[in-house]
Design an enzyme around this catalytic site. Sequence first.
Site, PDB file in Angstrom:
ATOM      1  N   HIS A  24       0.831  -1.203   0.000  1.00 21.12           N
ATOM      2  CA  HIS A  24       0.000   0.000   0.000  1.00 21.12           C
ATOM      3  C   HIS A  24       0.865   1.252   0.000  1.00 21.12           C
ATOM      4  O   HIS A  24       2.002   1.244   0.447  1.00 21.12           O
ATOM      5  CB  HIS A  24      -0.955   0.018   1.200  1.00 21.12           C
ATOM      6  CG  HIS A  24      -0.320  -0.330   2.509  1.00 21.12           C
ATOM      7  ND1 HIS A  24      -0.045  -1.635   2.870  1.00 21.12           N
ATOM      8  CD2 HIS A  24       0.113   0.423   3.539  1.00 21.12           C
ATOM      9  CE1 HIS A  24       0.512  -1.659   4.062  1.00 21.12           C
ATOM     10  NE2 HIS A  24       0.636  -0.411   4.492  1.00 21.12           N
ATOM     11  N   CYS A  32       0.516   1.350  12.121  1.00 19.64           N
ATOM     12  CA  CYS A  32       1.507   1.170  11.056  1.00 19.64           C
ATOM     13  C   CYS A  32       1.684   2.496  10.332  1.00 19.64           C
ATOM     14  O   CYS A  32       0.874   3.417  10.504  1.00 19.64           O
ATOM     15  CB  CYS A  32       1.088   0.064  10.091  1.00 19.64           C
ATOM     16  SG  CYS A  32      -0.339   0.455   9.056  1.00 19.64           S
TER      17      CYS A  32
END
Length: 658
Positions: free
Chosen positions: A87, A192
């Site tokens: 991502h 994250c």
Amino acid sequence: MVLFYRAHWRDYKNDQVRIMMNLTTLTHRDALCLNARFTSREEAIHALTQRLAALGKISSTEQFLEEVYRRESLGPTALGEGLAVPHGKTAAVKEAAFAVATLSEPLQWEGVDGPEAVDLVVLLAIPPNEAGTTHMQLLTALTTRLADDEIRARIQSATTPDELLSALDDKGGTQPSASFSNAPTIVCVTACPAGIAHTYMAAEYLEKAGRKLGVNVYVEKQGANGIEGRLTADQLNSATACIFAAEVAIKESERFNGIPALSVPVAEPIRHAEALIQQALTLKRSDETRTVQQDTQPVKSVKTELKQALLSGISFAVPLIVAGGTVLAVAVLLSQIFGLQDLFNEENSWLWMYRKLGGGLLGILMVPVLAAYTAYSLADKPALAPGFAAGLAANMIGSGFLGAVVGGLIAGYLMRWVKNHLRLSSKFNGFLTFYLYPVLGTLGAGSLMLFVVGEPVAWINNSLTAWLNGLSGSNALLLGAILGFMCSFDLGGPVNKAAYAFCLGAMANGVYGPYAIFASVKMVSAFTVTASTMLAPRLFKEFEIETGKSTWLLGLAGITEGAIPMAIEDPLRVIGSFVLGSMVTGAIVGAMNIGLSTPGAGIFSLFLLHDNGAGGVMAAIGWFGAALVGAAISTAILLMWRRHAVKHGNYLTDGVMP
């Protein structure tokens, strides 16, 4: 109260079902690759990126790929069970979206326990400023859904786009965390860098493991939507232990003082959630101390810790350097262009004020800020005041950039020791945090800088400054070549960052030549990618050609990372050619004796150079011309090596050998 929370949970579940029913609004049939075959992770990421770009979800594939690869370098994105979720979170994403590829042949992808086989790839494209929007809720719902074994299996086995979309629209969902009476309680935080995939999947796996083990597990998610599922005071007070599954700093970490904690990478719970909970249960809690017992896995090496601390400090100091250097440069330019030298030197005049503002940011604030946030990286908030004190002491004794680094490390490690060894009753938490920590730290770090290590560091700093100022001839050529090598060796990696830190340190001491070298060299790799793919497109793969179309623009902005996709594909030939041309560029700029005091200006550095008597026009021509010469050399070498490799079958392209 119980009825209230049950009603709240029911409303939340209904909202989540509605969100999950609309997951397909974030993707498209054309963003799905079924039974695809890729030869590498990079090829899979590139193919899915191109599909999102074709749908208008991404404005710049190069910028998006750069961010995806940067995230890949931070930690594993293969999450087990054949699933990988790469991502990117960047301004190049127009609208949150995702693309899916099911693979006919598994790929090797970096996971928690090393490379693992992956046959399902979900690429997330995340805009930086959509926190809290429906799009972000949908993406977080998607990543949570990927933790559902049944749904994931349906996606992996889909043979048509409709089957895959149907799997995404499945009404299945997660279960609420069960409450077990007389059972231990584990509180968790997941976070994250992007705040999406790992954050929510790690939370889901921890909750599932808690239900299976009969343990009360409460997870706070610190993601793109901010803090979700905030832990309550009752949950924290009853907690047996805490699990931090994170790769970024935990927000409001002081809430967990006194709770024994286990710190692991964010991807760890996705594979080993049950083992982590069982390990956390073995930690001992002490209600009388505020010191958190941490079992950090993996333990950072001293080298890694020092590098992260220095880069953290630099990241906070750079805005001051950029702002101060630019304001000061503009004041100087105005005085020179409009003949305002008298106003420039007249105390309390408006131009003198701007001069002092820019100079103050550089000469007064930069060193304390660098020291403070270097210390903060090592010991969190308690190290801030001692870090500022150490930086101020460095200013007082004239130890400059080097003194800031040493002072920050002293303050950081000192406060870490104090936190681990100074233990008081929990009744005195406020006194400890707001009085003892800052006072003891300031006295300790400040005294060490002023009376012990400060003077030797100042001598080293001044000697280095004098040596840099005296460089000429072959010595300047050698310094330029070394900086050129370091800048292009890993394109934004540790070696590049070391060169950057050296140049900033020299700049902080009033030596501007090294950064002029660094800024010119940064254009070489980008120009080389564009020139080589334009001159001989048949020697390159399609994604390399696409990368080359806009990489030159990134080069003008001073961004080396745009060349990373090509470097990953063919590292020895590509990096080798970059380095050789960059060394030539560095040597040329070093020999010209020009300087640059404003980092991050890119091509606009042409107007901010210190010509040192050579003349502004000649300095600008030489500085930019050196980058072009280096790029020409790198391009010639790369084309020669690539042509030889293609001819002998050592490199396969999408085209035919000319």
